[in-house]
Design an enzyme around this catalytic site. Structure first.
Site, PDB file in Angstrom:
ATOM      1  N   CYS A 136      11.908   4.514 -13.715  1.00 29.66           N
ATOM      2  CA  CYS A 136      12.113   4.478 -12.252  1.00 29.66           C
ATOM      3  C   CYS A 136      13.584   4.334 -11.864  1.00 29.66           C
ATOM      4  CB  CYS A 136      11.304   3.345 -11.638  1.00 29.66           C
ATOM      5  SG  CYS A 136       9.544   3.530 -11.900  1.00 29.66           S
ATOM      6  N   HIS A 273      14.390   1.991  -4.434  1.00 27.92           N
ATOM      7  CA  HIS A 273      13.252   2.552  -5.176  1.00 27.92           C
ATOM      8  C   HIS A 273      11.980   2.069  -4.482  1.00 27.92           C
ATOM      9  CE1 HIS A 273      10.406   3.670  -8.121  1.00 27.92           C
ATOM     10  NE2 HIS A 273      10.231   2.457  -8.618  1.00 27.92           N
ATOM     11  N   ASN A 303       4.642   5.206  -5.457  1.00 25.46           N
ATOM     12  CA  ASN A 303       5.780   5.082  -6.370  1.00 25.46           C
ATOM     13  C   ASN A 303       5.951   6.401  -7.124  1.00 25.46           C
ATOM     14  OD1 ASN A 303       7.554   4.502  -8.440  1.00 25.46           O
ATOM     15  ND2 ASN A 303       6.619   2.531  -8.965  1.00 25.46           N
TER      16      ASN A 303
HETATM   17  O1  UT7 Z   1       8.459   1.232 -10.411  1.00 31.15           O
HETATM   18  C1  UT7 Z   1       8.563   0.422 -11.526  1.00 31.15           C
HETATM   19  C2  UT7 Z   1       8.527  -0.976 -11.128  1.00 31.15           C
HETATM   20  N1  UT7 Z   1       7.221  -1.369 -10.741  1.00 31.15           N
HETATM   21  C3  UT7 Z   1       7.062  -2.344  -9.876  1.00 31.15           C
HETATM   22  O2  UT7 Z   1       8.018  -2.828  -9.342  1.00 31.15           O
HETATM   23  C4  UT7 Z   1       5.670  -2.828  -9.631  1.00 31.15           C
HETATM   24  C5  UT7 Z   1       5.705  -4.306  -9.488  1.00 31.15           C
HETATM   25  N2  UT7 Z   1       4.415  -4.913  -9.346  1.00 31.15           N
HETATM   26  C6  UT7 Z   1       3.640  -4.836  -8.227  1.00 31.15           C
HETATM   27  O3  UT7 Z   1       3.949  -4.098  -7.323  1.00 31.15           O
HETATM   28  C7  UT7 Z   1       2.438  -5.720  -8.131  1.00 31.15           C
HETATM   29  O4  UT7 Z   1       2.467  -6.652  -9.184  1.00 31.15           O
HETATM   30  C8  UT7 Z   1       1.099  -4.963  -8.170  1.00 31.15           C
HETATM   31  C9  UT7 Z   1       0.904  -4.218  -6.882  1.00 31.15           C
HETATM   32  C10 UT7 Z   1       1.075  -4.018  -9.349  1.00 31.15           C
HETATM   33  C11 UT7 Z   1      -0.055  -5.963  -8.312  1.00 31.15           C
HETATM   34  O5  UT7 Z   1      -0.017  -6.914  -7.272  1.00 31.15           O
HETATM   35  P1  UT7 Z   1      -0.154  -8.467  -7.615  1.00 31.15           P
HETATM   36  O6  UT7 Z   1      -0.143  -9.165  -6.334  1.00 31.15           O
HETATM   37  O7  UT7 Z   1       0.948  -8.801  -8.585  1.00 31.15           O
HETATM   38  O8  UT7 Z   1      -1.584  -8.553  -8.263  1.00 31.15           O
HETATM   39  P2  UT7 Z   1      -2.010  -8.984  -9.742  1.00 31.15           P
HETATM   40  O9  UT7 Z   1      -1.584  -7.978 -10.738  1.00 31.15           O
HETATM   41  O10 UT7 Z   1      -1.574 -10.408  -9.973  1.00 31.15           O
HETATM   42  O11 UT7 Z   1      -3.576  -8.953  -9.607  1.00 31.15           O
HETATM   43  C12 UT7 Z   1      -4.264  -9.795  -8.675  1.00 31.15           C
HETATM   44  C13 UT7 Z   1      -5.736  -9.438  -8.690  1.00 31.15           C
HETATM   45  C14 UT7 Z   1      -6.335  -9.370 -10.093  1.00 31.15           C
HETATM   46  O12 UT7 Z   1      -7.638  -9.893 -10.026  1.00 31.15           O
HETATM   47  P3  UT7 Z   1      -7.941 -11.388 -10.500  1.00 31.15           P
HETATM   48  O13 UT7 Z   1      -7.549 -11.433 -11.951  1.00 31.15           O
HETATM   49  O14 UT7 Z   1      -7.094 -12.268  -9.639  1.00 31.15           O
HETATM   50  O15 UT7 Z   1      -9.416 -11.527 -10.262  1.00 31.15           O
HETATM   51  C15 UT7 Z   1      -6.425  -7.894 -10.377  1.00 31.15           C
HETATM   52  O16 UT7 Z   1      -7.456  -7.584 -11.289  1.00 31.15           O
HETATM   53  O17 UT7 Z   1      -5.937  -8.135  -8.120  1.00 31.15           O
HETATM   54  C16 UT7 Z   1      -6.740  -7.335  -9.007  1.00 31.15           C
HETATM   55  N3  UT7 Z   1      -6.386  -5.929  -8.851  1.00 31.15           N
HETATM   56  C17 UT7 Z   1      -6.965  -5.128  -7.942  1.00 31.15           C
HETATM   57  N4  UT7 Z   1      -7.939  -5.350  -7.023  1.00 31.15           N
HETATM   58  C18 UT7 Z   1      -8.293  -4.319  -6.246  1.00 31.15           C
HETATM   59  C19 UT7 Z   1      -5.440  -5.228  -9.524  1.00 31.15           C
HETATM   60  N5  UT7 Z   1      -5.416  -3.966  -9.060  1.00 31.15           N
HETATM   61  C20 UT7 Z   1      -6.347  -3.879  -8.089  1.00 31.15           C
HETATM   62  C21 UT7 Z   1      -6.762  -2.843  -7.242  1.00 31.15           C
HETATM   63  N6  UT7 Z   1      -7.729  -3.117  -6.336  1.00 31.15           N
HETATM   64  N7  UT7 Z   1      -6.224  -1.617  -7.292  1.00 31.15           N
END
Ligand code: UT7
Length: 346
Positions: A136, A273, A303
């Site tokens: 990225c 980004h 993204n």
């Molecule tokens: O471009 C390269 C750089 N990339 C980035 O900068 C991405 C950085 N990361 C992010 O943007 C965020 O971490 C995400 C959007 C990927 C995830 O958001 P988060 O608030 O960090 O969520 P998480 O990964 O901690 O997951 C929270 C919950 C989990 O469930 P439990 O374990 O709490 O029950 C996941 O399983 O959300 C769940 N989850 C979803 N639920 C519904 C993960 N993906 C989804 C989804 N829909 N698509």
């Protein structure tokens, strides 16, 4: 008209490492910007029919409402070529003026030849070209390499392209990643010009690049070209990447302003980004910029990795928000981890 460095400049006037020659600084001027987005738009609701997710979850956690997904004919090289043509048209430049093509991509159509030489052939340019892999952060890395080549007097015109088809490396059953990415391409044409070496110059004022391979397993592709049994899918520890992005991008914008002895108030636009609206808002707040001075496309493009910055830049340039003479700060973080910034006066 942008001032072109005279033909004999590289050989007759020794260029110092800084790009200064006889008191004149060679600057890489952004002469044209272009973009290409695939025709097919996929909404959050459509993805919710495939994996256990919801429009509300995706919008609240990321800001994403939809993404463009490439069709079979919308290859990486095709999209890169369309964006390149648009950038050259915007600059009013013929392909013959292109001395080099750099394509930042993590999703080339083939291991080789490079996407860049496919673009070269398609537009009828000369010179040379190569692909650059920094995930990225690829567009920032490519801008930095192009700027160095221009300052060294090696080339006078460089097409810098970010082009990605992440849909081809998505695990469409992994809700944690498949909702986050989209496809597209953006390009800028950089032309050698001159300045007096101050932050009042037009062109690229600075670039800063970083990488830390110890974080390589935080965001990676679990396969390889040449492994038909395992072509590879993107794997990400999203919350870990998020944590590092907030800290490292914050540091990198501070670094860019300090290197140019520039106060936050001198920045007219943040073109970040586009990974997550929460990260973008955080950096905007750190810079003291009102939301209307932060270019956001993540809601419509998701993204697009190395393509996200030139896509956002193209949108805000062509709709008249970003004006000549204004200061634009770009920053990115991606797999590697890699991260960095580019500060530009348009
Ligand atoms: O471009 C390269 C750089 N990339 C980035 O900068 C991405 C950085 N990361 C992010 O943007 C965020 O971490 C995400 C959007 C990927 C995830 O958001 P988060 O608030 O960090 O969520 P998480 O990964 O901690 O997951 C929270 C919950 C989990 O469930 P439990 O374990 O709490 O029950 C996941 O399983 O959300 C769940 N989850 C979803 N639920 C519904 C993960 N993906 C989804 C989804 N829909 N698509």
């Amino acid at each position: 008209m942008d001032q072109i460095v005279p033909e004999q400049a590289p050989s007759q006037q020794p260029v110092e490492q800084s790009g200064m020659a006889n008191g004149v600084m060679i600057r890489s001027i952004l002469a044209g910007i272009g973009a290409y987005l695939p025709k097919r738009v996929v909404s959050n609701e459509e993805l919710a029919e495939r994996v256990e997710t919801s429009d509300v979850w995706i919008r609240e956690r990321t800001g994403i409402r939809q993404r463009h997904i490439a069709g079979p004919d919308e290859t990486c090289a095709f999209m890169a070529t369309e964006a390149a043509r648009a950038a050259l048209a915007d600059a009013g430049v013929a392909p013959a003026e292109v001395g080099a093509i750099i394509v930042a991509t993590a999703t080339p159509d083939q291991a080789f030849p490079s996407t860049a030489v496919r673009v070269q052939a398609a537009i009828g340019a000369g010179g040379f070209g190569f692909d650059l892999s920094a995930a990225c952060s690829g567009f920032i890395y490519a801008m930095s390499v192009a700027d160095s080549m221009i300052k060294a007097g090696q080339v006078k015109g460089v097409l810098v392209i970010g082009a990605e088809v992440y849909s081809r490396i998505m695990n469409w059953e992994d809700r944690g990643t498949c909702v986050l990415f989209g496809d597209g391409a953006g390009a800028v044409f950089l032309r050698a010009g001159t300045g007096d070496g101050t932050a009042a110059d037009r062109g690229i004022l600075s670039t800063h690049l970083h990488a830390n391979g110890n974080y390589g397993d935080m965001l990676y592709v679990d396969g390889a070209v040449g492994r038909p049994d395992r072509p590879g899918h993107l794997v990400m520890q999203g919350n870990q990447v998020f944590r590092h992005a907030v800290t490292l991008l914050s540091e990198t914008v501070t670094e860019a302003l300090a290197a140019n002895d520039m106060p936050q108030s001198a920045v007219d636009w943040l073109v970040p980004h586009q990974a997550n609206l929460r990260i973008i808002d955080g950096i905007g707040r750190k810079l003291g910029l009102p939301p209307e001075r932060v270019v956001v496309t993540v809601d419509r493009h998701a993204n697009t990795s190395a393509a996200s910055i030139p896509l956002a830049l193209s949108e805000a340039w062509h709709d008249g928000r970003i004006q000549r003479g204004q200061v634009v700060l770009m920053e990115a973080l991606g797999g590697g981890l890699t991260w960095g910034s580019a500060l530009v006066r348009m």
